[in-house]
Write a protein that holds these residues in place. Structure first.
Motif, PDB file in Angstrom:
ATOM      1  N   GLY A  13      -1.060   5.682  -0.137  1.00  0.00           N
ATOM      2  CA  GLY A  13      -1.015   4.223  -0.037  1.00  0.00           C
ATOM      3  C   GLY A  13      -2.351   3.584  -0.354  1.00  0.00           C
ATOM      4  O   GLY A  13      -2.426   2.386  -0.599  1.00  0.00           O
TER       5      GLY A  13
ATOM      6  N   VAL B 294     -10.362  -4.855  -0.414  1.00  0.00           N
ATOM      7  CA  VAL B 294     -10.140  -5.815   0.668  1.00  0.00           C
ATOM      8  C   VAL B 294      -8.914  -5.409   1.495  1.00  0.00           C
ATOM      9  O   VAL B 294      -8.918  -5.499   2.719  1.00  0.00           O
ATOM     10  CB  VAL B 294     -10.000  -7.245   0.107  1.00  0.00           C
ATOM     11  CG1 VAL B 294      -9.583  -8.225   1.205  1.00  0.00           C
ATOM     12  CG2 VAL B 294     -11.321  -7.697  -0.511  1.00  0.00           C
ATOM     13  N   GLY B 295      -7.881  -4.909   0.805  1.00  0.00           N
ATOM     14  CA  GLY B 295      -6.684  -4.448   1.517  1.00  0.00           C
ATOM     15  C   GLY B 295      -6.990  -3.306   2.469  1.00  0.00           C
ATOM     16  O   GLY B 295      -6.475  -3.259   3.591  1.00  0.00           O
ATOM     17  N   GLN B 296      -7.835  -2.379   2.042  1.00  0.00           N
ATOM     18  CA  GLN B 296      -8.229  -1.269   2.909  1.00  0.00           C
ATOM     19  C   GLN B 296      -9.005  -1.783   4.124  1.00  0.00           C
ATOM     20  O   GLN B 296      -8.800  -1.330   5.247  1.00  0.00           O
ATOM     21  CB  GLN B 296      -9.109  -0.277   2.140  1.00  0.00           C
ATOM     22  CG  GLN B 296      -8.342   0.650   1.229  1.00  0.00           C
ATOM     23  CD  GLN B 296      -7.482   1.620   2.010  1.00  0.00           C
ATOM     24  OE1 GLN B 296      -7.965   2.339   2.865  1.00  0.00           O
ATOM     25  NE2 GLN B 296      -6.198   1.610   1.736  1.00  0.00           N
TER      26      GLN B 296
ATOM     27  N   LEU C 183      -9.261  -5.960  -5.112  1.00  0.00           N
ATOM     28  CA  LEU C 183      -8.058  -6.283  -4.333  1.00  0.00           C
ATOM     29  C   LEU C 183      -7.719  -5.153  -3.358  1.00  0.00           C
ATOM     30  O   LEU C 183      -7.428  -5.387  -2.179  1.00  0.00           O
ATOM     31  CB  LEU C 183      -6.876  -6.524  -5.285  1.00  0.00           C
ATOM     32  CG  LEU C 183      -5.558  -6.969  -4.655  1.00  0.00           C
ATOM     33  CD1 LEU C 183      -5.650  -8.405  -4.141  1.00  0.00           C
ATOM     34  CD2 LEU C 183      -4.407  -6.848  -5.666  1.00  0.00           C
TER      35      LEU C 183
ATOM     36  N   GLU D 210      -2.540  -9.264   6.077  1.00  0.00           N
ATOM     37  CA  GLU D 210      -3.138 -10.411   5.381  1.00  0.00           C
ATOM     38  C   GLU D 210      -2.567 -10.580   3.988  1.00  0.00           C
ATOM     39  O   GLU D 210      -2.253 -11.688   3.557  1.00  0.00           O
ATOM     40  CB  GLU D 210      -4.664 -10.232   5.285  1.00  0.00           C
ATOM     41  CG  GLU D 210      -5.413 -10.700   6.510  1.00  0.00           C
ATOM     42  CD  GLU D 210      -5.423 -12.208   6.673  1.00  0.00           C
ATOM     43  OE1 GLU D 210      -4.403 -12.754   7.131  1.00  0.00           O
ATOM     44  OE2 GLU D 210      -6.434 -12.830   6.359  1.00  0.00           O
TER      45      GLU D 210
ATOM     46  N   GLN E 209      -8.949  -4.738   5.505  1.00  0.00           N
ATOM     47  CA  GLN E 209      -8.091  -5.477   6.435  1.00  0.00           C
ATOM     48  C   GLN E 209      -7.191  -4.528   7.232  1.00  0.00           C
ATOM     49  O   GLN E 209      -7.009  -4.687   8.440  1.00  0.00           O
ATOM     50  CB  GLN E 209      -7.264  -6.506   5.652  1.00  0.00           C
ATOM     51  CG  GLN E 209      -8.147  -7.631   5.117  1.00  0.00           C
ATOM     52  CD  GLN E 209      -7.447  -8.547   4.141  1.00  0.00           C
ATOM     53  OE1 GLN E 209      -6.502  -8.144   3.465  1.00  0.00           O
ATOM     54  NE2 GLN E 209      -7.914  -9.783   4.052  1.00  0.00           N
ATOM     55  N   GLY E 210      -6.651  -3.528   6.541  1.00  0.00           N
ATOM     56  CA  GLY E 210      -5.781  -2.570   7.237  1.00  0.00           C
ATOM     57  C   GLY E 210      -6.542  -1.780   8.288  1.00  0.00           C
ATOM     58  O   GLY E 210      -6.058  -1.579   9.416  1.00  0.00           O
TER      59      GLY E 210
ATOM     60  N   GLN F 121       0.872  -1.177   0.000  1.00  0.00           N
ATOM     61  CA  GLN F 121       0.000   0.000   0.000  1.00  0.00           C
ATOM     62  C   GLN F 121       0.905   1.221   0.000  1.00  0.00           C
ATOM     63  O   GLN F 121       1.385   1.637  -1.050  1.00  0.00           O
ATOM     64  CB  GLN F 121      -0.999  -0.043   1.152  1.00  0.00           C
ATOM     65  CG  GLN F 121      -2.096  -1.108   0.925  1.00  0.00           C
ATOM     66  CD  GLN F 121      -3.227  -1.023   1.934  1.00  0.00           C
ATOM     67  OE1 GLN F 121      -3.530   0.021   2.490  1.00  0.00           O
ATOM     68  NE2 GLN F 121      -3.888  -2.154   2.170  1.00  0.00           N
ATOM     69  N   CYS F 122       1.152   1.811   1.172  1.00  0.00           N
ATOM     70  CA  CYS F 122       2.052   2.969   1.133  1.00  0.00           C
ATOM     71  C   CYS F 122       3.458   2.531   0.763  1.00  0.00           C
ATOM     72  O   CYS F 122       4.217   3.284   0.168  1.00  0.00           O
ATOM     73  CB  CYS F 122       2.027   3.743   2.449  1.00  0.00           C
ATOM     74  SG  CYS F 122       3.253   3.261   3.689  1.00  0.00           S
TER      75      CYS F 122
ATOM     76  N   LEU G 205      -3.230  -3.927 -10.875  1.00  0.00           N
ATOM     77  CA  LEU G 205      -2.158  -3.775  -9.891  1.00  0.00           C
ATOM     78  C   LEU G 205      -1.691  -2.323  -9.825  1.00  0.00           C
ATOM     79  O   LEU G 205      -1.867  -1.554 -10.765  1.00  0.00           O
ATOM     80  CB  LEU G 205      -0.998  -4.709 -10.245  1.00  0.00           C
ATOM     81  CG  LEU G 205      -1.404  -6.185 -10.272  1.00  0.00           C
ATOM     82  CD1 LEU G 205      -0.238  -7.049 -10.724  1.00  0.00           C
ATOM     83  CD2 LEU G 205      -1.913  -6.656  -8.915  1.00  0.00           C
TER      84      LEU G 205
ATOM     85  N   ILE H  91      -7.275  -3.829  11.439  1.00  0.00           N
ATOM     86  CA  ILE H  91      -6.166  -4.054  12.371  1.00  0.00           C
ATOM     87  C   ILE H  91      -5.818  -2.784  13.146  1.00  0.00           C
ATOM     88  O   ILE H  91      -5.348  -2.848  14.280  1.00  0.00           O
ATOM     89  CB  ILE H  91      -4.965  -4.670  11.627  1.00  0.00           C
ATOM     90  CG1 ILE H  91      -5.352  -6.052  11.120  1.00  0.00           C
ATOM     91  CG2 ILE H  91      -3.733  -4.769  12.534  1.00  0.00           C
ATOM     92  CD1 ILE H  91      -5.999  -6.966  12.163  1.00  0.00           C
TER      93      ILE H  91
ATOM     94  N   CYS I 299      -0.420  -0.346   7.119  1.00  0.00           N
ATOM     95  CA  CYS I 299      -1.493  -0.203   6.119  1.00  0.00           C
ATOM     96  C   CYS I 299      -2.308  -1.470   5.906  1.00  0.00           C
ATOM     97  O   CYS I 299      -3.512  -1.401   5.730  1.00  0.00           O
ATOM     98  CB  CYS I 299      -0.920   0.191   4.759  1.00  0.00           C
ATOM     99  SG  CYS I 299      -0.131   1.794   4.664  1.00  0.00           S
TER     100      CYS I 299
ATOM    101  N   THR J  61      -6.166 -13.880  11.143  1.00  0.00           N
ATOM    102  CA  THR J  61      -6.722 -13.897   9.788  1.00  0.00           C
ATOM    103  C   THR J  61      -7.942 -12.979   9.764  1.00  0.00           C
ATOM    104  O   THR J  61      -8.635 -12.806  10.771  1.00  0.00           O
ATOM    105  CB  THR J  61      -7.143 -15.313   9.360  1.00  0.00           C
ATOM    106  OG1 THR J  61      -8.044 -15.817  10.349  1.00  0.00           O
ATOM    107  CG2 THR J  61      -5.937 -16.226   9.271  1.00  0.00           C
ATOM    108  N   ILE J  62      -8.173 -12.381   8.605  1.00  0.00           N
ATOM    109  CA  ILE J  62      -9.233 -11.379   8.475  1.00  0.00           C
ATOM    110  C   ILE J  62     -10.086 -11.706   7.254  1.00  0.00           C
ATOM    111  O   ILE J  62      -9.910 -11.135   6.166  1.00  0.00           O
ATOM    112  CB  ILE J  62      -8.633  -9.960   8.318  1.00  0.00           C
ATOM    113  CG1 ILE J  62      -7.526  -9.719   9.349  1.00  0.00           C
ATOM    114  CG2 ILE J  62      -9.729  -8.893   8.437  1.00  0.00           C
ATOM    115  CD1 ILE J  62      -6.573  -8.602   8.968  1.00  0.00           C
ATOM    116  N   PRO J  63     -10.999 -12.660   7.385  1.00  0.00           N
ATOM    117  CA  PRO J  63     -11.870 -12.935   6.243  1.00  0.00           C
ATOM    118  C   PRO J  63     -12.781 -11.732   5.973  1.00  0.00           C
ATOM    119  O   PRO J  63     -13.285 -11.109   6.919  1.00  0.00           O
ATOM    120  CB  PRO J  63     -12.685 -14.158   6.673  1.00  0.00           C
ATOM    121  CG  PRO J  63     -12.406 -14.383   8.111  1.00  0.00           C
ATOM    122  CD  PRO J  63     -11.268 -13.521   8.536  1.00  0.00           C
TER     123      PRO J  63
END
Lengths: 178, 794
Positions: free
Chosen positions: B519, B691-693, B688, A161, B695-696, A119-120, B26, B699, A157, B737-739
């Motif tokens: 990011g 989901v990344g956001q 993609l 996972e 999960q971040g 990410q970042c 990507l 946490i 960030c 884990t973060i489903p």
């Protein structure tokens, strides 16, 4: 003082180094290799991780003078390092890609991009060096192994996972390639 | 979660555009970031550059009796030392909304770590040593640290002579802003309640802890101006605050976004921007400033710690009757974003539930604690922690299942907020809870396998403190509501410049905005939008700078909505111009140029029936098209200062979590073993990244549940743990884990139906973990973060 050491396969000489400077500072500010990151400068975050004679270290905690005569691999040299490992020898053109520019990526680098583990990106160089070293030792890690090996690298960030995904992906691709 | 789809297209022939919205393309900066070539603000370097250093106050509240810089100036290698007296113009303060923050302290310091003087030298260590040689004599004052000391009859005023626009409606000058919200009649409704639960909750001070420290390089320009390379969340907001202090017109302060190592709200305020520019202009040399982690803890605002007082009532059949609440946020010494945080905390204080009778009050204090402002979740986080604890207590009182109780009271499209604003797009609160509950639970005694116990999967981990003895599992649920975009009548626009031309025989689009990529993946999404709208394969993302109009802030979950919306809009305007050129060049060859709806797909102009009319390369040969345009979402309005009524928010965002924890009840150690999330995202432009956001964000919520807190000494108001040794953020070992289950219900008001997503997962994560720990231990746990001593009672 003057420090002579090898960075990413190339001999380097750093002049006028103040004795209190860290390896991280010399890499970033004197050798033009800012890929190793300065997230905490107190050895807690792992963003400055490099290989020192093969061993992953926080370069912020290594005094510049300690690297005299030794070999350092940074994220900029990771692709070549991985390639040499795969080929079993140092490629002659390796030195052209000392800054990481125009190089084919190491499997762990490609996996981080593909899995969305970046990410970042500030933690990424240190994580890549640490994860690559773990896969070198342990090509078939369990999830608990991955977490243990990367527990010295903070990421703010991703929630880790996608980093887990990336390391699993790199391990799987490494397994397929054998 | 749903499968990534290709670009929606009406084409029946011709080539579709690859890499458009809905695909998990990507990151365009991914390769640079994995090779170490991506230049962050701390990587900037210039021949002959100097290093700047800030001297900060060692006490929280004091008069400055004297400052002596002579020894610092005498140190070889030092080029400049500046204090308040060296500031070049009459403008000596800055601030996001209220200009109450001194560039350098004048006469008084109001919090521990306030900038007092700045130094430029030829080596960072020389600069640090010089700063240490500056002699500052303080006469300490009593410290204001909480509501009682701030509003006491004889309280010292943190800011004398306030003239900001909130002073007229606050009950005390040490209160930055107050927002009541009154709807219905909570007192009368309480009489209908069969069950009433009350609670007092405490939320600790959380730090954004972005990894890239505050840093940048200021380079003096030949015209007397300065060029600042900087990591920020909003270039134009910085510019508005920087230029007046330097005494320069905005056109002489050029700003380029350097690589940003995370933000999470902590870069909304200025940090070293003005200091670097002042030193560069004073010395005529480029000046680089890079905070270390210790300084970073003093260099940006934190999440407001809060005290929250709640009363909830329900009938015997489980319907909420009323909510009364009072939220006291500690804003610290300077206003920062406190007024807007108050607006959020109050308007979102009852959560995603139907309650017609509410009595709400939120305030932010001025104290001598560290300044607090924006952090992911922005006022809604603290409230969610409290109202979700209340919902569990009330469900237990009524005797209902905690999830079913929430579902029974869940808001839906059409529900009226406490502010009187109807929720006019999907609000699938009950469905998100259903989904997160339906996920399979991790197996009991998950640390055991055929090979035996793995201590790494137990509380205490490799400390090897238990092999399962004393370990109890708990499960907890929570759901939250967050607003998207800037609220309360703010003119929240973005600007996008889009250019289309032929390069090397290929049609290429260039997208230029001032959006801060921190990011989150905005650059990925901008390229996707351009491909979808303009049918090109190649998109160039221009570096963000102030040579184009404002893109607003990368905060409030707003960038994909608002700057994404601006890119879409500018692309549509470019498309019209491209089609005009096409009609002029080729219109006579085919009647469809005049009669059909035309699209740009796969590098071609096609009809909506899919017939190819021309190659884009032919249409644009010898031509280029460029549009720069502002785009706005629908307007909002301020909340009434007495009743809190008003159409204040643009959009809402919802997420639900289920936490599964295992607690070593003997040692008070917690291991979160799964943190599942279901979130409605409207439309996942990049699944993609979405989901990344999620999960971040999840946490960061876990962090403040069990480990993260800036400890401020209650007597001295000094920060006691400004390091990653003492302020702990989750490592990969602390993280489960973060489903993630992504729901896509379109909001018809938003571009592509999308919903801002970045913050909602940070809300419900914390109360879900707390609920799980309560479930495991039976303890009440009214504060976060939970530390071992809260669980063992020792």
């Amino acid at each position: 003082m003057r420090v002579n050491f090898t960075v990413n396969g190339r001999p380097q000489e750093a002049d006028d180094v103040w004795e209190g400077e860290s390896l991280l500072y010399v890499l970033r500010e004197r050798l033009g290799l800012p890929g190793s990151k300065n997230a905490c400068e107190q050895g807690e975050c792992g963003s400055c991780t490099v290989r020192l004679d093969g061993v992953p270290v926080c370069s912020c905690l290594v005094a510049a003078g300690q690297v005299e005569g030794r070999e350092v691999v940074t994220v900029e040299g990771l692709a070549d390092y991985a390639k040499e490992r795969a080929c079993g020898h140092r490629s002659p053109e390796g030195q052209d890609s000392q800054t990481g520019e125009g190089t084919e990526l190491a499997p762990i680098q490609q996996a981080f991009i593909d899995a969305g583990a970046v990410q970042c990106g500030f933690c990424t160089p240190g994580l890549l060096v640490a994860a690559d070293e773990m896969l070198e030792r342990n090509p078939n890690p369990s999830d608990a192994d991955i977490r243990e090996a990367l527990s010295g690298n903070l990421c703010r960030c991703t929630g880790y996972e996608k980093i887990m995904d990336a390391v699993r992906l790199a391990a799987a691709r490494q397994g397929e390639a054998v | 979660m749903s499968t990534p789809n290709g670009t929606p297209t009406k084409l029946t022939q011709g080539a579709p555009t690859k890499g458009g919205i809905g695909e998990s393309t990507l990151r365009p900066d991914g390769t640079l970031k994995v090779t170490g070539e991506f230049a962050y603000s701390s990587d900037m370097w210039h021949e002959d550059m100097l290093w700047g250093q800030i001297l900060r106050s060692t006490v929280a509240h004091a008069e400055i009796v004297s400052i002596d810089t002579s020894e610092a100036l005498a140190l070889p290698g030092v080029y400049a030392v500046m204090t308040y007296d060296d500031l070049p113009t009459e403008v000596k303060n800055y601030g996001l909304e209220i200009q109450d923050t001194p560039v350098l302290a004048h006469g008084k310091v109001r919090h521990h770590g306030e900038p007092v003087a700045i130094v430029a030298a030829d080596h960072p260590e020389t600069a640090r040593r010089a700063a240490a040689k500056i002699k500052v004599e303080y006469r300490e004052l009593p410290v204001i640290t909480d509501e009682a000391s701030a509003t006491a009859p004889d309280a010292i005023l943190v800011h004398e002579n306030r003239d900001d626009h909130h002073i007229g409606h606050v009950p005390h000058p040490n209160i930055v802003h107050r927002q009541p919200i009154v709807r219905g009649d909570a007192r009368r409704a309480a009489e209908r309640a069969d069950f009433v639960v009350k609670g007092e909750y405490t939320f600790g001070m959380q730090d954004q802890a972005f990894l890239g420290p505050e840093s940048g390089l200021a380079v003096p320009d030949e015209d007397g101006g300065v060029h600042l390379y900087i990591a920020t969340q909003w270039l134009h907001s910085d510019l508005r605050q920087i230029a007046p202090v330097l005494g320069l017109p905005e056109r002489k302060v050029r700003m380029t976004l350097s690589g940003v190592g995370g933000a999470f709200g902590g870069r909304e305020d200025l940090s070293m921007q003005i200091h670097a520019c002042l030193l560069a202009l004073r010395t005529g040399k480029p000046v680089k400033i890079v905070y270390n982690r210790f300084e970073s803890f003093f260099g940006h605002v934190h999440r407001h710690p809060a005290k929250l007082y709640y009363e909830h009532g329900a009938t015997r059949d489980g319907k909420l009757t009323h909510v009364k609440c009072r939220i006291v946020l500690d804003g610290g010494a300077y206003a920062s974003a406190s007024p807007a945080v108050v607006g959020n905390a109050s308007s979102l204080s009852i959560g995603p539930y139907v309650v017609d009778d509410v009595d709400i009050e939120a305030i932010a204090l001025y104290t001598n604690n560290p300044p607090c402002g924006a952090m992911r979740g922005f006022g809604a986080v603290q409230a969610c922690f409290a109202y979700e604890a209340q919902m569990d207590k009330l469900a237990d009182a009524v005797g209902m299942d905690r999830v079913e109780f929430r579902q029974l009271n869940a808001m839906e499209q059409g529900t009226i907020m406490p502010t009187g604003q109807p929720v006019d797009s999907p609000a699938p609160v009950a469905e998100l809870l259903r989904r997160v509950k339906a996920m399979p639970l991790p197996p009991e005694r998950q640390w055991e396998s055929s090979q035996g116990s793995d201590v790494r999967q137990l509380p205490g981990g490799l400390s090897n403190t238990t092999h399962g003895e004393g370990v109890v599992r708990g499960v907890g649920y929570a759901v939250g509501i967050k607003n998207v975009g800037f609220s309360e009548g703010f003119d929240d626009y973005s600007t996008a410049k889009v250019r289309m031309e032929v390069i090397g025989g290929e049609p290429v689009a260039t997208v230029h905005t001032a959006m801060a990529e921190v990011g989150q993946g905005g650059v990925t999404v901008h390229a996707q939008i351009a491909r979808t709208e303009l049918g090109v394969a190649q998109v160039t993302i221009h570096p963000a700078d102030t040579q184009v109009g404002s893109a607003g802030s990368t905060s409030a979950s707003r960038q994909t909505y608002v700057t994404g919306g601006a890119v879409k809009n500018s692309c549509e305007l470019v498309r019209e111009k491209v089609l005009e050129i096409g009609r002029r060049k080729f219109g006579s060859y085919h009647p469809a140029w005049a009669t059909a709806e035309l699209l740009l797909e796969g590098g071609k102009v096609v009809t909506d029936g899919g017939e190819v009319l021309a190659d884009l390369a032919e249409v644009l040969e010898g031509e280029s098209v460029e549009v720069e345009a502002e785009w706005r979402h629908r307007p909002t309005e301020a909340f009434d200062l007495r009743t809190g009524q008003g159409f204040g928010h643009v959009q809402y965002s919802f997420a639900a979590h289920r936490a599964v924890v295992e607690v070593d009840t003997e040692l008070g150690l917690v291991k979160v073993i799964e943190l599942a999330c279901a979130q409605d995202v409207g439309k996942a432009l990049n699944p993609l990244s979405v989901v990344g956001q999620i999960q971040g964000g999840t946490i960061q919520g876990l962090g403040v549940a069990v480990m993260e807190e800036i400890i401020v000494d209650p007597v001295t108001a000094k920060v006691r743990n400004p390091s990653f040794t003492d302020y702990l953020i989750p490592t990969i070992l602390d993280t489960p884990t973060i489903p993630v289950d992504v729901l896509e219900l379109a909001d018809d008001h938003a571009p592509y139906g999308l919903r801002g997503i970045g913050e909602a997962p940070t809300l419900s994560s914390t109360p879900a973990v707390l609920a799980a720990i309560r479930n495991a231990t039976g303890l009440e746990l009214n504060r976060t973060p939970v530390r071992p001593e809260h669980l063992t009672g020792t």
